[in-house]
Design an enzyme around this catalytic site. Sequence first.
Site, PDB file in Angstrom:
ATOM      1  N   HIS A 185      30.122 -12.011 -63.735  1.00 33.81           N
ATOM      2  CA  HIS A 185      31.402 -12.000 -64.445  1.00 33.81           C
ATOM      3  C   HIS A 185      31.868 -13.449 -64.613  1.00 33.81           C
ATOM      4  CE1 HIS A 185      34.909 -10.261 -66.167  1.00 33.81           C
ATOM      5  NE2 HIS A 185      35.719 -10.804 -65.285  1.00 33.81           N
TER       6      HIS A 185
ATOM      7  N   GLU B 140      33.163 -13.081 -56.245  1.00 33.48           N
ATOM      8  CA  GLU B 140      31.934 -12.487 -56.784  1.00 33.48           C
ATOM      9  C   GLU B 140      30.719 -12.984 -56.001  1.00 33.48           C
ATOM     10  OE1 GLU B 140      31.385 -13.062 -61.000  1.00 33.48           O
ATOM     11  OE2 GLU B 140      29.846 -11.498 -61.109  1.00 33.48           O
TER      12      GLU B 140
ATOM     13  N   LYS C  82      30.191 -16.975 -69.996  1.00 35.74           N
ATOM     14  CA  LYS C  82      31.540 -17.454 -70.327  1.00 35.74           C
ATOM     15  C   LYS C  82      31.646 -18.970 -70.345  1.00 35.74           C
ATOM     16  CE  LYS C  82      33.823 -13.317 -68.511  1.00 35.74           C
ATOM     17  NZ  LYS C  82      32.680 -12.605 -67.861  1.00 35.74           N
TER      18      LYS C  82
END
Lengths: 106, 414
Positions: free
Chosen positions: B306, B317, B338
């Site tokens: 993520h 995470e 990202k």
Amino acid sequence: MSRPATPASARSALRSDKTPRYGEYEVSDSSIEDRVKKIVCDQMGTTPDKISLETSFINDLGADSLDTVELVMEFEDEFEINIPDEDAEKIQTVGAAVDYIGAKLQ
Amino acid sequence: MRRVVITGIGTVNALGLDVATSYPRILAGENGVSTITRFDTEGISATIAAQVDWDPEACGFDVKDQRKLDPFTMWAMMASDEALQDAGMEKPNDLPQEQRERIGTIIGTGIGGITGILEQHDVLKERGARRVSPHFIPRIMPNAVSGQVAIRHGLMGTAFTTSSACASAGHAIGMAWRAIQWDDCDVVVTGGAESAMTPLSMAGFASAKALSTRNDAPELASRPFDKDRDGFVMGEGAGILVLEEYEHAKARGAKIYAEVKGYGSTDDAFHITAPKEDGYGPMRAMQEALRHAGVNPDQVEYINAHGTSTAYNDSIETTALHRVFGDHAKKLAVNSTKSMVGHLLGGATAVELVVTALAIKNAEVHPTRNYTTPDPACDLDYVPGSARQLVIQNALCNSLGFGGHNVSICIGKV
């Protein structure tokens, strides 16, 4: 299709210097017909040469029920009139809109 | 149980309007972040974003379409065209109805049509209630995206929208996987889309202190797992995947990118925005994805994380990865898409699963851009520098969202 000419009185009353709200297609003569056509072109994404008084919003321009509601709202706004729902249902073509608005403005 | 494979992919993101344009740039670690030019950012602490550079007219949307469709819906329509074409299903509309009834549409979005909401709110305030567009509600409702894609392609199977903030696409893909497994559908067009780059939503995320404020150096702002990360960078766009039942795909000779093997979904049940520090929720999501896949932790080589570039997300995470994988965690390649295209919120996991599928097919993983300074709280291999050759049998693609939602999808070689 025949239609009554827009009364001269209504025309002169409407021939104002009001700046067009839609910049895409400039109109030199702000008659009801031109102003209706301009709204139809801007709303339906078409050009003046592709529409006539006989043009049907639904059959020729692919409008759905929401599009016709939006068109009527734009007519109300442009001509500063109120179009009741029962009348709006009858306005299915460019010519019908011009006639209705002309009569309303008399 | 019926098996599910990926046979088509499509995307719209800050690095391009399709896979062919954007994927090579992602692989090269290119920057998609720049100063916001679409509106005046006066007073908003974050003035940078990963913006989609597009012209709606050139993409086939005339003025009429633009009044009826929010950008997230248009982008999902573009990405669905691409994914269906890629899957060899250019014109689903031409298929017999009984086949179209077996094709579903499940697309997620986190925010929905906020562009249209703001526009029509102005109309309400300035021109009155009678001037609010009749297209307003069908434009802004989150499920407009699934409805419009279904209409565009004539897809008559199950269709709905999932909304779980940044996990929206993860849930959509999970439900698509289930719909095929459970024999509701043979094919599902799935993924996610988001267009939340408006003054109001940017201001809201900025007030929540979620966004990077590295405004003077946009190209360095999205830096997942790096010690100097200071928040996420807003992204936008769409990712769409064609999921298909394995035998169905084989029968029509479709190319197969990868198999979707498992899906896990949990909630922290802790705080509406803050993830719980122990990483238990994401750990359980990953464990459930692996359990459904029948894959042991040591059979996983790659994690598309993520990795938002916020202080909390990336360390928690990492903690969750340690808890799932133990000693094997250090052997994993972990990256964050990202770092290039920003955070697409409800579209994020869809773009990232497109990327993961390509990583498996091409045996190559992209770098995590801007990863330069290690953080003791993030101590895994985040693929710094440049892309890396890596044969992948199995991978996990994670999404952790506001609401405490955790989703993990296990995909791998067929």
